[in-house]
Design an enzyme around this catalytic site. Structure first.
Site, PDB file in Angstrom:
ATOM      1  N   GLY A 156       0.864  -1.194   0.000  1.00 13.11           N
ATOM      2  CA  GLY A 156       0.000   0.000   0.000  1.00 13.11           C
ATOM      3  C   GLY A 156       0.888   1.228   0.000  1.00 13.11           C
ATOM      4  O   GLY A 156       2.058   1.170  -0.385  1.00 13.11           O
ATOM      5  N   ILE A 158       2.355   2.966   2.457  1.00  9.43           N
ATOM      6  CA  ILE A 158       3.588   2.922   3.259  1.00  9.43           C
ATOM      7  C   ILE A 158       4.502   1.799   2.763  1.00  9.43           C
ATOM      8  O   ILE A 158       5.712   1.979   2.638  1.00  9.43           O
ATOM      9  CB  ILE A 158       3.252   2.773   4.762  1.00  9.43           C
ATOM     10  N   ARG A 179      -3.641  -9.059  -2.122  1.00  7.63           N
ATOM     11  CA  ARG A 179      -4.666  -9.698  -2.962  1.00  7.63           C
ATOM     12  C   ARG A 179      -4.511  -9.338  -4.427  1.00  7.63           C
ATOM     13  O   ARG A 179      -4.434 -10.196  -5.283  1.00  7.63           O
ATOM     14  CB  ARG A 179      -6.054  -9.308  -2.458  1.00  7.63           C
ATOM     15  N   ARG A 238       0.513  -3.521  12.678  1.00  6.33           N
ATOM     16  CA  ARG A 238      -0.218  -3.547  13.945  1.00  6.33           C
ATOM     17  C   ARG A 238       0.172  -4.819  14.675  1.00  6.33           C
ATOM     18  O   ARG A 238       0.429  -5.849  14.026  1.00  6.33           O
ATOM     19  CB  ARG A 238      -1.734  -3.592  13.709  1.00  6.33           C
ATOM     20  N   GLU A 267      -0.096  -4.219  23.059  1.00  2.00           N
ATOM     21  CA  GLU A 267       0.755  -3.099  23.487  1.00  2.00           C
ATOM     22  C   GLU A 267      -0.029  -2.106  24.350  1.00  2.00           C
ATOM     23  O   GLU A 267      -1.240  -1.997  24.187  1.00  2.00           O
ATOM     24  CB  GLU A 267       1.358  -2.396  22.260  1.00  2.00           C
ATOM     25  N   HIS A 285       6.028   1.929  19.149  1.00  2.00           N
ATOM     26  CA  HIS A 285       5.021   2.452  18.209  1.00  2.00           C
ATOM     27  C   HIS A 285       5.310   3.916  17.856  1.00  2.00           C
ATOM     28  O   HIS A 285       4.450   4.784  18.025  1.00  2.00           O
ATOM     29  CB  HIS A 285       3.612   2.305  18.809  1.00  2.00           C
ATOM     30  N   ILE A 286       6.518   4.133  17.348  1.00  2.00           N
ATOM     31  CA  ILE A 286       6.940   5.512  17.045  1.00  2.00           C
ATOM     32  C   ILE A 286       7.283   5.708  15.571  1.00  2.00           C
ATOM     33  O   ILE A 286       7.905   6.707  15.212  1.00  2.00           O
ATOM     34  CB  ILE A 286       8.172   5.913  17.908  1.00  2.00           C
TER      35      ILE A 286
HETATM   36  C1  DGY Z   1      -1.205   4.974  12.648  1.00  2.00           C
HETATM   37  O1  DGY Z   1      -1.367   6.134  12.238  1.00  2.00           O
HETATM   38  O2  DGY Z   1      -2.037   4.098  12.465  1.00  2.00           O
HETATM   39  C2  DGY Z   1       0.053   4.701  13.369  1.00  2.00           C
HETATM   40  O3  DGY Z   1       0.173   3.373  13.732  1.00  2.00           O
HETATM   41  C3  DGY Z   1       0.150   5.608  14.582  1.00  2.00           C
HETATM   42  O4  DGY Z   1       1.364   6.239  14.524  1.00  2.00           O
END
Ligand code: DGY
Length: 318
Positions: A156, A158, A179, A238, A267, A285-286
């Site tokens: 996607g 990212i 997919r 995630r 988390e 999660h940064i």
């Molecule tokens: C999001 O935007 O979903 C990220 O995981 C939070 O930084």
């Protein structure tokens, strides 16, 4: 006319919230400690809107208890905290924050891949512990990255930004699974493969898919067993997309060389087996956390609320 009430469920950037006051009565939970589900429900009584992160769960139970709630704007791109069918059945206005965090998150993906594959965390801890006695020929020998094959599970926005960096910057061959074939793939000369083939072939794997019932433990023991023992697994998506217990076991047994993880099942708790793996680079999660990016995420969430207040569609509906 009385302004609608808006609960801001997290400490965000106060200056960016100011324009909302022209349209909403704000109730700000100015804290980094999330409201419990019960406290969130209580605080939402009489609220028209909720400005939240990816943590506050909006499900059928909460909706039933909050009949006035009409809108939820998230500062995150991930929205697995929303029970979408329940929210849509209620006809809620919904928005998230896509796009603005792509580049920052992709930078961090490369950082985690390099840190894990090249054993940066282990080396750093070794130096700080005063254990370094001098240069040695195979000390903390890691896995090569440049020129190897990167498997991207989920090409996607990212995933593609990570692949671009890897391909153009590090000369990596890109293979990906999802997919449907991605339009991004052409410029990257990326090959679309079934996930099992990708896991067998890739030297390193980055997971970048949304979390949901169909991606729960997408990478578990069986999938890890397909990967090369010298490979690195990076999860920026995630917690729950990767089975953390299976991963810890693969890392401990030497079945898998390394992992870079920014997200965890349950988390902020991190499974103790993962904490015990020196070959896992663990971050809180940064991935999207640069100040300009985090401000842009909040700004986009605010822009959605401002648009809704004026009866316009927001810029980033879900
Ligand atoms: C999001 O935007 O979903 C990220 O995981 C939070 O930084």
């Amino acid at each position: 006319m009385r302004q609608p009430r808006l609960l801001v469920a997290r400490r965000l950037f106060g200056d960016l919230l100011e324009p909302l006051r022209a349209h909403y009565r704000l109730d700000v939970h100015d804290s980094d400690v999330p409201l419990s589900p019960a406290a969130l429900t209580a605080r939402l009584q009489g609220c028209w809107g909720l400005l939240a992160s990816g943590t506050e769960r909006v499900d059928a139970q909460l909706l039933a208890a909050c009949p006035d709630l009409r809108a939820v704007s998230l500062v995150t791109v991930g929205f697995n905290n929303l029970d979408l069918p329940a929210c849509q059945a209620r006809g809620l206005l919904l928005s998230n924050a896509p796009g603005v965090l792509t580049e920052a998150t992709a930078d961090f993906g490369l950082a985690l891949l390099l840190a894990a594959a090249r054993r940066v965390g282990e080396g750093e801890r070794f130096v700080r512990a005063g254990q370094w006695q001098g240069w040695a020929i195979d000390q903390f020998a890691g896995a090569p990255v440049a020129g190897t094959t990167l498997g991207v599970v989920g090409l996607g926005r990212i995933g593609a930004a990570i692949a671009r960096r890897a391909h153009h910057g590090f000369g990596m061959r890109i293979v990906y699974s999802q997919r449907r074939a991605s339009p991004e793939a052409v410029a990257l000369q990326a090959q679309h493969l079934p996930q099992t083939d990708l896991l067998r072939l890739a030297d390193h794997v980055v997971v970048m898919v949304p979390y949901g019932p169909d991606t729960h433990h997408l990478i578990g023991a069986a999938e890890l067993a397909l990967m090369k023992p010298s490979a690195t697994l990076v999860n920026l998506a995630r917690g729950g997309v990767v089975d953390d217990v299976a991963l810890a076991s693969a890392l401990q047994s030497g079945r898998l060389a390394a992992a870079g993880l920014d997200v965890f099942e349950g988390e902020p708790a991190v499974h103790p087996h993962l904490l015990a793996c020196p070959n896992a680079v663990l971050t809180p999660h940064i991935a999207s956390s640069t100040l300009p990016t985090r401000r842009a995420m909040v700004q986009l969430a605010v822009d959605n609320l401002l648009a809704w207040a004026e009866g316009r569609p927001g810029p980033s509906p879900i």
